[in-house]
Design an enzyme around this catalytic site. Structure first.
Site, short mmCIF file in Angstrom:
data_model
loop_
_atom_site.label_atom_id
_atom_site.label_comp_id
_atom_site.label_asym_id
_atom_site.label_seq_id
_atom_site.Cartn_x
_atom_site.Cartn_y
_atom_site.Cartn_z
N PHE A 74 99.52 -35.42 107.61
CA PHE A 74 100.74 -35.06 107.04
C PHE A 74 101.24 -33.53 107.22
O PHE A 74 100.51 -32.73 107.05
CB PHE A 74 100.71 -35.38 105.36
CG PHE A 74 100.33 -36.71 105.06
CD1 PHE A 74 100.99 -37.74 105.36
CD2 PHE A 74 98.93 -36.78 104.40
CE1 PHE A 74 100.58 -39.04 105.06
CE2 PHE A 74 98.43 -38.08 104.13
CZ PHE A 74 99.38 -39.27 104.50
N SER A 110 96.11 -26.12 109.24
CA SER A 110 95.85 -27.21 108.37
C SER A 110 94.98 -27.00 107.36
O SER A 110 93.83 -25.81 107.43
CB SER A 110 95.34 -28.31 109.27
OG SER A 110 96.13 -28.82 110.22
N ILE A 121 92.38 -36.35 104.68
CA ILE A 121 93.60 -36.17 104.58
C ILE A 121 93.92 -34.54 105.17
O ILE A 121 93.31 -33.66 104.40
CB ILE A 121 94.27 -36.14 103.09
CG1 ILE A 121 93.97 -37.71 102.63
CG2 ILE A 121 95.72 -36.05 103.34
CD1 ILE A 121 94.43 -38.72 103.40
N GLU A 122 94.70 -34.46 106.28
CA GLU A 122 94.89 -33.33 106.83
C GLU A 122 96.35 -32.75 106.31
O GLU A 122 97.30 -33.82 106.41
CB GLU A 122 94.78 -33.14 108.45
CG GLU A 122 95.18 -31.94 108.92
CD GLU A 122 95.15 -32.03 110.43
OE1 GLU A 122 95.45 -31.00 111.25
OE2 GLU A 122 94.65 -32.93 110.92
N ILE A 123 96.49 -31.69 105.88
CA ILE A 123 97.79 -31.22 105.51
C ILE A 123 98.11 -30.12 106.32
O ILE A 123 97.28 -29.09 106.13
CB ILE A 123 97.89 -30.82 103.86
CG1 ILE A 123 97.50 -32.26 103.16
CG2 ILE A 123 99.52 -30.41 103.54
CD1 ILE A 123 97.20 -31.75 101.53
#
Length: 137
Positions: A74, A110, A121-123
């Site tokens: 995301f 990230s 989940i990668e932000i």
């Protein structure tokens, strides 16, 4: 040949829809959505992630739908330092980062976390373009 314009929605198989929806809403700032037949999802921007309970799969489905098998990235407009602070305040363990990665549109910085089902989940946030030095007079 066909042309694909965008992703409309993704489906995550989860162990507990309430727990997953709570994480995506309270940690990642998404909005919960309900559909007919007691189906649930979360949305952000123009995208939706449908949440299907592993115990009540909706056909047709993936060949091997299991909780914890997704890897999603995301993009946030927020500075990564603010994201780190929010994740820590939410008691979410940062698995890795900040690290440099490549997104669909260029370099990103990230953080990696896991949702309640173990999905990775990668932000990420797109890096600011480097400024060209002004020409000398």
């Amino acid at each position: 040949m066909i042309n694909i314009d965008r992703v409309d929605h993704l489906v995550l198989t989860v162990a507990d829809v309430d727990r997953a929806a709570d994480f995506y809403e309270n940690v990642l700032g998404m909005s919960q959505v309900s559909f007919p037949g007691d189906r649930r999802a979360v949305s952000f921007g123009a995208q939706t992630i449908k949440l299907h309970a592993a115990s009540e799969l909706v056909e047709p489905t993936a060949t091997h739908p299991v909780p914890g098998s997704a890897n999603l990235c995301f993009i946030t407009p927020n500075p990564i330092s603010e994201v780190q602070e929010h994740l820590r305040a939410s008691d979410v363990r940062i698995e890795e980062g900040p690290v440099s990665r490549t997104g669909a549109e260029g370099p990103i910085t990230s953080l990696y976390v896991r949702d309640p089902d173990g999905n990775l989940i990668e932000i990420g946030r797109y890096d600011e373009p480097e400024q060209e030095p002004a020409p000398a007079d």
